[in-house]
Write a protein that holds these residues in place. Structure first.
Motif: not given
Ligand code: SF4
Ligand code: 13P
Length: 308
Positions: A26, A87-88, A175, A200, A268
């Motif tokens: 990413y 965010s997780l 996601h 996700e 990212m």
């Molecule tokens: Fe977190 Fe990966 Fe979602 Fe970005 S894509 S918010 S790094 S889980």
């Protein structure tokens, strides 16, 4: 400085410092292109653990660099964009996890790798999207499982394994945008394509999709593997859009269609050639961990890495 000059400078600095660059799929495409190793969360942990470099520059969000630092106490791990969050990881902290555990004293805590070192230190097993189902299947049936922080991944595992778990209420905001309706529409619109979905995504507990032979739930590296091995020509990609960069590079002649344009993880994208150079030159973004937390966090990560 143009891209060519930036790349040359990075190559020189890497040689001088005995450094390697690891990057997630990413990361922005120009960062992917200077990386020595690309991977998903599980693959990058394995690469960090086996690296012989003195310095690891981590082209990803901060929890990823932290995971590498937990695994590699003798190396310098640099996070070029230390403010790149997730965010997780932000949805749960050690105090709230401790309170959750106190409500389920017999529980086994399984934490997605997208968590801080402090949360991992209170965790029994870590997992990534690549091995979450296998990790949960390996746990004794007699004990409750507290799974966090991604509720969509948790619901997906419950559907696939039939095992009931307590779920933390966190989501990946990227996601979370991928709904069941989007995928059902894509199945109709691209009748010859396979649909590759990251677990996700919001649609990950949709039973119809789990049972559909054209739908593949996979981690980022799992998607690359499927696309390379499949005789299909067209794939709809339901994940972060820069995953397409490697899919297209590795599979000339195959067609990759994003399920929705504009699904990008902005965190990212905070990693850049400029901040990689700055980190290599100045040591900016060095990950520093409390040794007590690090050793406690190491155990669930090691368990995660044993299950592929
Ligand atoms: Fe977190 Fe990966 Fe979602 Fe970005 S894509 S918010 S790094 S889980
Ligand atoms: P994987 O690297 O396991 O595919 O997870 C994707 C992700 O969202 C990382 O933050």
């Amino acid at each position: 400085m143009d891209i060519l000059q930036a790349k040359e400078k990075i190559e020189r600095l890497k040689r001088e410092k005995n450094a390697v660059i690891l990057a997630h799929y990413y990361a922005p495409p120009d960062v992917q292109d200077v990386a020595d190793f690309l991977g998903d969360s599980l693959g990058l942990s394995q690469l960090a653990a086996s690296s012989e470099a003195d310095v690891i520059v981590f082209g990803g969000v901060h929890f990823m660099a932290e995971t590498a630092a937990i695994l590699c106490p003798d190396k310098t791990v640099l996070s070029p964009a230390p403010d790149a969050g997730c965010s997780l990881a932000d949805s749960i902290d050690a105090a709230r996890l401790a309170a959750w555990k106190a409500r389920h004293p017999d529980g086994i805590v399984v934490s997605y790798v997208n968590t801080t070192a402090e949360v991992k230190a209170l965790t029994d097993w870590c997992c990534t999207s690549a091995n979450a189902v296998k990790v949960v299947e390996s746990l004794p049936e007699s004990r409750p499982v507290l799974f966090g922080p991604d509720k969509h991944l948790g619901s997906h595992i419950m559907q696939v394994t039939g095992r009931k778990m307590e779920l933390w209420d966190g989501v990946c905001t990227v996601h979370d945008e991928i709904s069941s309706m989007m995928i059902h529409e894509a199945l109709k619109r691209w009748p010859d394509a396979d649909i590759l979905i990251h677990p996700e995504a919001t649609c990950s507990d949709d039973k119809e999709l789990i049972g559909n032979e054209r739908v593949v739930f996979a981690s980022t590296a799992g998607m690359l593997k499927h696309a390379a091995a499949s005789p299909k020509k067209t794939f709809v990609i339901a994940t972060e859009a820069d995953t397409m960069h490697q899919l297209e590079k590795e599979n000339p002649g195959k067609v990759f269609v994003p399920v929705s344009p504009g699904i990008y993880c902005r965190e990212m994208k905070k990693v850049s050639l400029e901040n990689i150079i700055e980190s290599l030159e100045t040591g900016k973004g060095k990950v520093v961990l409390d040794e007590n937390i690090r050793t406690k966090a190491l155990l669930p990560i090691r368990r995660m890495m044993e299950i592929k």
